[in-house]
Motif scaffolding. Structure first.
Motif, PDB file in Angstrom:
ATOM      1  N   VAL A 184       0.848  -1.182   0.000  1.00 50.38           N
ATOM      2  CA  VAL A 184       0.000   0.000   0.000  1.00 50.38           C
ATOM      3  C   VAL A 184       0.889   1.239   0.000  1.00 50.38           C
ATOM      4  N   ALA A 185       0.328   2.359  -0.409  1.00 50.07           N
ATOM      5  CA  ALA A 185       1.092   3.599  -0.510  1.00 50.07           C
ATOM      6  C   ALA A 185       1.522   4.078   0.866  1.00 50.07           C
ATOM      7  N   PHE A 186       2.723   4.667   0.932  1.00 47.94           N
ATOM      8  CA  PHE A 186       3.231   5.234   2.185  1.00 47.94           C
ATOM      9  C   PHE A 186       3.633   6.682   1.936  1.00 47.94           C
ATOM     10  N   SER A 187       3.158   7.573   2.796  1.00 45.42           N
ATOM     11  CA  SER A 187       3.484   8.994   2.678  1.00 45.42           C
ATOM     12  C   SER A 187       4.032   9.503   3.999  1.00 45.42           C
ATOM     13  N   MET A 188       4.973  10.439   3.902  1.00 47.09           N
ATOM     14  CA  MET A 188       5.649  10.984   5.073  1.00 47.09           C
ATOM     15  C   MET A 188       5.249  12.433   5.311  1.00 47.09           C
ATOM     16  N   ILE A 189       5.065  12.780   6.571  1.00 49.68           N
ATOM     17  CA  ILE A 189       4.729  14.152   6.950  1.00 49.68           C
ATOM     18  C   ILE A 189       5.983  15.005   6.849  1.00 49.68           C
ATOM     19  N   VAL A 190       5.907  16.098   6.096  1.00 50.94           N
ATOM     20  CA  VAL A 190       7.053  16.998   5.938  1.00 50.94           C
ATOM     21  C   VAL A 190       6.608  18.424   6.195  1.00 50.94           C
ATOM     22  N   ALA A 191       7.569  19.282   6.473  1.00 48.81           N
ATOM     23  CA  ALA A 191       7.266  20.699   6.660  1.00 48.81           C
ATOM     24  C   ALA A 191       6.827  21.299   5.334  1.00 48.81           C
ATOM     25  N   PRO A 192       5.789  22.135   5.338  1.00 49.73           N
ATOM     26  CA  PRO A 192       5.278  22.665   4.067  1.00 49.73           C
ATOM     27  C   PRO A 192       6.233  23.594   3.350  1.00 49.73           C
ATOM     28  N   ASP A 193       7.251  24.083   4.061  1.00 50.36           N
ATOM     29  CA  ASP A 193       8.167  25.047   3.433  1.00 50.36           C
ATOM     30  C   ASP A 193       9.460  24.401   2.945  1.00 50.36           C
ATOM     31  N   THR A 194       9.535  23.052   2.929  1.00 56.10           N
ATOM     32  CA  THR A 194      10.769  22.397   2.510  1.00 56.10           C
ATOM     33  C   THR A 194      10.883  22.267   0.997  1.00 56.10           C
ATOM     34  N   GLY A 195       9.762  22.383   0.297  1.00 49.26           N
ATOM     35  CA  GLY A 195       9.805  22.315  -1.155  1.00 49.26           C
ATOM     36  C   GLY A 195       9.836  20.918  -1.724  1.00 49.26           C
ATOM     37  N   ASP A 196       9.742  19.880  -0.881  1.00 50.20           N
ATOM     38  CA  ASP A 196       9.795  18.506  -1.400  1.00 50.20           C
ATOM     39  C   ASP A 196       8.480  17.762  -1.234  1.00 50.20           C
ATOM     40  N   ALA A 197       7.402  18.490  -1.017  1.00 50.62           N
ATOM     41  CA  ALA A 197       6.104  17.850  -0.800  1.00 50.62           C
ATOM     42  C   ALA A 197       5.483  17.420  -2.121  1.00 50.62           C
ATOM     43  N   ASP A 198       4.843  16.258  -2.100  1.00 48.29           N
ATOM     44  CA  ASP A 198       4.078  15.792  -3.253  1.00 48.29           C
ATOM     45  C   ASP A 198       2.609  16.181  -3.148  1.00 48.29           C
ATOM     46  N   VAL A 199       2.130  16.326  -1.913  1.00 51.98           N
ATOM     47  CA  VAL A 199       0.733  16.670  -1.669  1.00 51.98           C
ATOM     48  C   VAL A 199       0.665  17.701  -0.555  1.00 51.98           C
ATOM     49  N   THR A 200      -0.147  18.723  -0.726  1.00 51.00           N
ATOM     50  CA  THR A 200      -0.415  19.676   0.348  1.00 51.00           C
ATOM     51  C   THR A 200      -1.924  19.750   0.562  1.00 51.00           C
ATOM     52  N   VAL A 201      -2.303  19.919   1.812  1.00 47.78           N
ATOM     53  CA  VAL A 201      -3.717  19.963   2.171  1.00 47.78           C
ATOM     54  C   VAL A 201      -4.007  21.306   2.830  1.00 47.78           C
ATOM     55  N   ASP A 202      -4.945  22.060   2.283  1.00 52.74           N
ATOM     56  CA  ASP A 202      -5.376  23.323   2.871  1.00 52.74           C
ATOM     57  C   ASP A 202      -6.204  23.000   4.111  1.00 52.74           C
ATOM     58  N   VAL A 203      -5.661  23.320   5.283  1.00 57.58           N
ATOM     59  CA  VAL A 203      -6.343  22.934   6.528  1.00 57.58           C
ATOM     60  C   VAL A 203      -7.046  24.105   7.212  1.00 57.58           C
ATOM     61  N   LEU A 204      -7.032  25.274   6.589  1.00 54.27           N
ATOM     62  CA  LEU A 204      -7.720  26.417   7.204  1.00 54.27           C
ATOM     63  C   LEU A 204      -9.230  26.179   7.338  1.00 54.27           C
ATOM     64  N   PRO A 205      -9.880  25.510   6.376  1.00 55.80           N
ATOM     65  CA  PRO A 205     -11.326  25.292   6.544  1.00 55.80           C
ATOM     66  C   PRO A 205     -11.697  24.439   7.753  1.00 55.80           C
ATOM     67  N   VAL A 206     -10.759  23.662   8.267  1.00 55.52           N
ATOM     68  CA  VAL A 206     -11.063  22.827   9.442  1.00 55.52           C
ATOM     69  C   VAL A 206     -10.310  23.316  10.674  1.00 55.52           C
ATOM     70  N   ARG A 207      -9.880  24.567  10.644  1.00 49.17           N
ATOM     71  CA  ARG A 207      -9.070  25.096  11.750  1.00 49.17           C
ATOM     72  C   ARG A 207      -9.792  25.007  13.082  1.00 49.17           C
ATOM     73  N   ALA A 208     -11.083  25.252  13.105  1.00 48.95           N
ATOM     74  CA  ALA A 208     -11.823  25.207  14.377  1.00 48.95           C
ATOM     75  C   ALA A 208     -11.771  23.809  14.983  1.00 48.95           C
ATOM     76  N   LYS A 209     -11.876  22.795  14.148  1.00 46.32           N
ATOM     77  CA  LYS A 209     -11.807  21.431  14.653  1.00 46.32           C
ATOM     78  C   LYS A 209     -10.420  21.123  15.215  1.00 46.32           C
ATOM     79  N   VAL A 210      -9.390  21.573  14.504  1.00 48.80           N
ATOM     80  CA  VAL A 210      -8.030  21.313  14.973  1.00 48.80           C
ATOM     81  C   VAL A 210      -7.774  22.038  16.284  1.00 48.80           C
TER      82      VAL A 210
END
Length: 396
Positions: A184-210
């Protein structure tokens, strides 16, 4: 590529080391996936028994592993509910343990801050801690979780664990091996400012939940109040006083390697790998025993220098010490010792009572007893690989 059928939602397994890690490093993505209809499971390896208790009310719990664990169980239950209610498993427990094995609990390994500002191993990790466990066993438990949840994708830390915590690093390796083994696919959590991300998720819409989820971890972080001028901003203060800000996006890098790194030590091998390693060590012992029995009486020069005795002794030392240092395995060293003993006894017995192979002289006595003594000494020395310099404690 996901194996999810169009007839059912995608299933994602997030693998984390301690309660709060799932929220602080991937909470926005968990909440977003749940809102999109995905089936999300959070697998937590330990209960964070060695974490600090920040509030005055909780301070008396610090150092009491059972009470800390019980409290952090309530925190993660509340935090996951705030994120939208993903399923939850404990590593080694029901759904995350092979059916033919009794359930077990992995304990927080602890950490300390190194001179470079990154986390390192603690000097006093418990014997039942996550990092003390056989990696193959941990991998098997994660594989069991993948199968029980039907996960199409696994998400965990990058290979440095984010900031070096030994439990995070162990979870990365276990999750990665398990995902590859289950295909199965494996993905690693990386800092959004490192420039090596394959996927980014806009999490502002769920900020209240977080925010609501982070606020459940009062034992671990102090959440800053909402800023009316920036209502989507979210920050908190860590136990060591550092303020962290939740990013607007969470980023992930896919595992692009065709295979994970080969196991480097005996503990990192699979069950079959360990059997093969011991078998190879036994063969090495048999070969060494045979050569030593045949050659240990050899001498050179007019002074009859015991070259055979010296070479065979050095061969045994080099082989046993080398295997112990390279693979950190007592089992393999024991197999070598047994192989030498068996080969010697078989050759002597074949030669009968008058066998010239092992004589009653200095070389014969050395070859008779030295391999066993050397193997015993190599087996006896402690594993010092996990020791680190003592520094200030940090967050678990």
């Amino acid at each position: 590529m996901s194996k999810a059928s169009v007839t059912r939602p995608e299933r994602v397994l997030f693998v984390h080391a301690h309660p709060d890690d799932e929220t602080l490093s991937s909470g926005g993505t968990i909440a977003t996936l749940l809102e999109l209809g995905a089936e999300v499971t959070v697998l937590t390896a330990t209960r964070g028994e060695r974490g600090e208790m920040l509030t005055e009310r909780l301070a008396p719990l610090a150092g009491d592993a059972q009470r800390v664990a019980a409290h952090r169980e309530t925190e993660i239950d509340a935090a996951l509910a705030a994120l939208g209610g993903p399923a939850h498993l404990w590593l080694g427990g029901r759904g995350a343990r092979p059916a033919d094995l009794p359930e077990r609990r992995y304990v927080d390994s602890g950490m300390q801050w190194g001179p470079d500002g990154r986390a390192t191993a603690a000097d006093d990790a418990p014997v039942d801690s996550l990092t003390a466990a056989d990696l193959a066993e941990v991998v098997d438990d994660v594989r069991a979780a993948i199968r029980s949840t039907g996960a199409d994708a696994v998400v965990s830390y990058a290979d440095d664990g984010g900031y070096g915590h030994p439990d995070h690093v162990r979870v990365h390796h276990a999750a990665r091996y398990a995902a590859r083994a289950e295909e199965v696919a494996f993905s690693m959590i990386v800092a959004p400012d490192t420039g090596d991300a394959d996927v980014t998720v806009d999490v502002l819409p769920v900020r209240a939940k977080v925010r609501a989820a982070v606020e459940q971890y009062r034992s671990q972080v102090t959440v800053d109040p909402v800023d009316p001028a920036a209502p989507t901003a979210l920050s908190w203060v860590m136990p060591h006083g550092v303020r962290e800000h939740a990013p607007a996006v969470e980023a992930f890098r896919h595992d692009a390697d065709p295979q994970p790194p080969a196991p480097q030590t005996y503990a990192e091998m699979s069950g079959q790998g360990k059997v093969a390693a011991v078998a190879v060590a036994l063969v090495l012992g048999l070969v060494t025993g045979g050569l030593g029995t045949v050659t240990h009486q050899q001498t050179v020069g007019a002074a009859a220098f015991p070259i055979g005795m010296v070479i065979t002794t050095l061969l045994v030392v080099g082989l046993t010490v080398g295997i112990r240092l390279l693979y950190r395995s007592r089992a393999m060293v024991a197999a070598i010792g047994i192989g030498i003993l068996v080969a010697t006894q078989v050759l002597v017995s074949v030669g009968g009572q008058g066998s010239p192979l092992v004589l009653a002289n200095a070389a014969g006595y050395v070859w008779t007893f030295a391999p066993a003594v050397i193997a015993a000494l190599v087996l006896a020395w402690p594993d010092l690989s996990g020791l680190r310099s003592r520094t200030a404690p940090g967050r678990e």
